[in-house]
Design a protein around this motif. Structure first.
Motif, PDB file in Angstrom:
ATOM      1  N   GLY A 127       0.779  -1.234   0.000  1.00  0.00           N
ATOM      2  CA  GLY A 127       0.000   0.000   0.000  1.00  0.00           C
ATOM      3  C   GLY A 127       0.807   1.278   0.000  1.00  0.00           C
ATOM      4  O   GLY A 127       0.264   2.363   0.208  1.00  0.00           O
ATOM      5  N   VAL A 128       2.122   1.196  -0.245  1.00  0.00           N
ATOM      6  CA  VAL A 128       2.977   2.381  -0.243  1.00  0.00           C
ATOM      7  C   VAL A 128       3.783   2.415  -1.535  1.00  0.00           C
ATOM      8  O   VAL A 128       4.239   1.383  -2.026  1.00  0.00           O
ATOM      9  N   ALA A 129       3.941   3.626  -2.095  1.00  0.00           N
ATOM     10  CA  ALA A 129       4.747   3.801  -3.303  1.00  0.00           C
ATOM     11  C   ALA A 129       5.637   5.023  -3.153  1.00  0.00           C
ATOM     12  O   ALA A 129       5.288   5.972  -2.446  1.00  0.00           O
ATOM     13  N   GLN A 130       6.786   4.983  -3.829  1.00  0.00           N
ATOM     14  CA  GLN A 130       7.665   6.144  -3.933  1.00  0.00           C
ATOM     15  C   GLN A 130       7.278   6.855  -5.221  1.00  0.00           C
ATOM     16  O   GLN A 130       7.454   6.308  -6.306  1.00  0.00           O
ATOM     17  N   VAL A 131       6.740   8.062  -5.086  1.00  0.00           N
ATOM     18  CA  VAL A 131       6.128   8.790  -6.195  1.00  0.00           C
ATOM     19  C   VAL A 131       6.995   9.992  -6.571  1.00  0.00           C
ATOM     20  O   VAL A 131       7.441  10.726  -5.688  1.00  0.00           O
ATOM     21  N   PRO A 132       7.221  10.230  -7.880  1.00  0.00           N
ATOM     22  CA  PRO A 132       7.952  11.441  -8.258  1.00  0.00           C
ATOM     23  C   PRO A 132       7.176  12.688  -7.830  1.00  0.00           C
ATOM     24  O   PRO A 132       5.941  12.715  -7.882  1.00  0.00           O
ATOM     25  N   ALA A 133       7.906  13.704  -7.409  1.00  0.00           N
ATOM     26  CA  ALA A 133       7.281  14.923  -6.882  1.00  0.00           C
ATOM     27  C   ALA A 133       6.259  15.507  -7.835  1.00  0.00           C
ATOM     28  O   ALA A 133       5.210  15.994  -7.408  1.00  0.00           O
ATOM     29  N   TRP A 134       6.517  15.435  -9.144  1.00  0.00           N
ATOM     30  CA  TRP A 134       5.594  16.046 -10.099  1.00  0.00           C
ATOM     31  C   TRP A 134       4.225  15.365 -10.079  1.00  0.00           C
ATOM     32  O   TRP A 134       3.221  15.969 -10.451  1.00  0.00           O
ATOM     33  N   ALA A 135       4.143  14.100  -9.627  1.00  0.00           N
ATOM     34  CA  ALA A 135       2.885  13.353  -9.660  1.00  0.00           C
ATOM     35  C   ALA A 135       2.096  13.419  -8.357  1.00  0.00           C
ATOM     36  O   ALA A 135       0.977  12.921  -8.288  1.00  0.00           O
ATOM     37  N   VAL A 136       2.644  14.041  -7.316  1.00  0.00           N
ATOM     38  CA  VAL A 136       1.978  14.056  -6.006  1.00  0.00           C
ATOM     39  C   VAL A 136       0.605  14.712  -6.096  1.00  0.00           C
ATOM     40  O   VAL A 136      -0.392  14.141  -5.642  1.00  0.00           O
ATOM     41  N   ASN A 137       0.514  15.902  -6.671  1.00  0.00           N
ATOM     42  CA  ASN A 137      -0.785  16.580  -6.756  1.00  0.00           C
ATOM     43  C   ASN A 137      -1.764  15.788  -7.607  1.00  0.00           C
ATOM     44  O   ASN A 137      -2.954  15.705  -7.280  1.00  0.00           O
ATOM     45  N   TYR A 138      -1.288  15.186  -8.673  1.00  0.00           N
ATOM     46  CA  TYR A 138      -2.147  14.376  -9.537  1.00  0.00           C
ATOM     47  C   TYR A 138      -2.758  13.218  -8.745  1.00  0.00           C
ATOM     48  O   TYR A 138      -3.962  12.987  -8.787  1.00  0.00           O
ATOM     49  N   LEU A 139      -1.935  12.485  -7.988  1.00  0.00           N
ATOM     50  CA  LEU A 139      -2.412  11.318  -7.256  1.00  0.00           C
ATOM     51  C   LEU A 139      -3.237  11.682  -6.028  1.00  0.00           C
ATOM     52  O   LEU A 139      -4.119  10.921  -5.630  1.00  0.00           O
ATOM     53  N   THR A 140      -2.994  12.860  -5.454  1.00  0.00           N
ATOM     54  CA  THR A 140      -3.778  13.295  -4.298  1.00  0.00           C
ATOM     55  C   THR A 140      -5.258  13.391  -4.653  1.00  0.00           C
ATOM     56  O   THR A 140      -6.117  13.081  -3.839  1.00  0.00           O
ATOM     57  N   GLN A 141      -5.567  13.772  -5.885  1.00  0.00           N
ATOM     58  CA  GLN A 141      -6.971  13.889  -6.285  1.00  0.00           C
ATOM     59  C   GLN A 141      -7.687  12.541  -6.296  1.00  0.00           C
ATOM     60  O   GLN A 141      -8.906  12.475  -6.290  1.00  0.00           O
ATOM     61  N   PHE A 142      -6.917  11.447  -6.276  1.00  0.00           N
ATOM     62  CA  PHE A 142      -7.501  10.110  -6.225  1.00  0.00           C
ATOM     63  C   PHE A 142      -7.444   9.501  -4.832  1.00  0.00           C
ATOM     64  O   PHE A 142      -7.649   8.293  -4.657  1.00  0.00           O
ATOM     65  N   GLY A 143      -7.106  10.330  -3.837  1.00  0.00           N
ATOM     66  CA  GLY A 143      -7.119   9.855  -2.457  1.00  0.00           C
ATOM     67  C   GLY A 143      -5.783   9.366  -1.917  1.00  0.00           C
ATOM     68  O   GLY A 143      -5.714   8.915  -0.784  1.00  0.00           O
ATOM     69  N   TRP A 144      -4.730   9.444  -2.720  1.00  0.00           N
ATOM     70  CA  TRP A 144      -3.412   9.058  -2.213  1.00  0.00           C
ATOM     71  C   TRP A 144      -2.985  10.111  -1.197  1.00  0.00           C
ATOM     72  O   TRP A 144      -3.346  11.274  -1.307  1.00  0.00           O
ATOM     73  N   SER A 145      -2.200   9.708  -0.202  1.00  0.00           N
ATOM     74  CA  SER A 145      -1.753  10.680   0.802  1.00  0.00           C
ATOM     75  C   SER A 145      -0.255  10.493   1.072  1.00  0.00           C
ATOM     76  O   SER A 145       0.280   9.396   0.951  1.00  0.00           O
ATOM     77  N   ARG A 146       0.373  11.634   1.452  1.00  0.00           N
ATOM     78  CA  ARG A 146       1.800  11.586   1.795  1.00  0.00           C
ATOM     79  C   ARG A 146       1.989  10.851   3.115  1.00  0.00           C
ATOM     80  O   ARG A 146       1.162  10.963   4.007  1.00  0.00           O
ATOM     81  N   ASN A 147       3.095  10.144   3.221  1.00  0.00           N
ATOM     82  CA  ASN A 147       3.421   9.488   4.488  1.00  0.00           C
ATOM     83  C   ASN A 147       4.181  10.443   5.365  1.00  0.00           C
ATOM     84  O   ASN A 147       4.814  11.337   4.965  1.00  0.00           O
TER      85      ASN A 147
END
Length: 114
Positions: A94-114
């Motif tokens: 349930g955890v992924a290392q995400v490139p910084a540019w994609a953080v805002n994109y994925l947040t809209q789908f409910g992903w959250s920063r650890n």
């Protein structure tokens, strides 16, 4: 995996090992080598510097937690997800290392920063 050209500031040619928690081995020529994006913060803390012209911080990785389902999308708890640019994220427990540019994109789908 994306890499960043960095200078170890040692002038060494050979293989250097980054300190914990990374432990990555980096081949260097005159102190310069390619460091995996996930290891850049460790290298910086060890005194390495990013070479001019590198795509940083856009390639900086952010640890994010993947929701089982949110906003009409579902995500695997373990597996891979393809981002709009065609790059692939590996998800483990349930955890992924995400490139910084994609953080805002994925947040809209409910992903959250650890």
């Amino acid at each position: 995996m994306a890499t960043i050209q960095m200078n170890s500031n040692t002038g060494v040619t050979g293989t250097l090992t980054l300190p914990a928690p990374s432990g990555a081995q980096v081949s260097v020529t005159n102190g310069v080598g390619s460091v995996n994006a996930v290891d850049v913060p460790v290298a910086q803390a060890a005194g390495w510097s990013i070479l001019p012209g590198q795509n940083w911080p856009a390639l900086r990785l952010v640890s994010m937690t993947i929701p089982p389902a949110a906003n009409g999308a579902s995500w695997p708890s373990t597996g891979n997800v393809t981002l709009p640019d065609g790059s692939t994220l590996a998800i483990a427990s349930g955890v992924a290392q995400v490139p910084a540019w994609a953080v805002n994109y994925l947040t809209q789908f409910g992903w959250s920063r650890n």
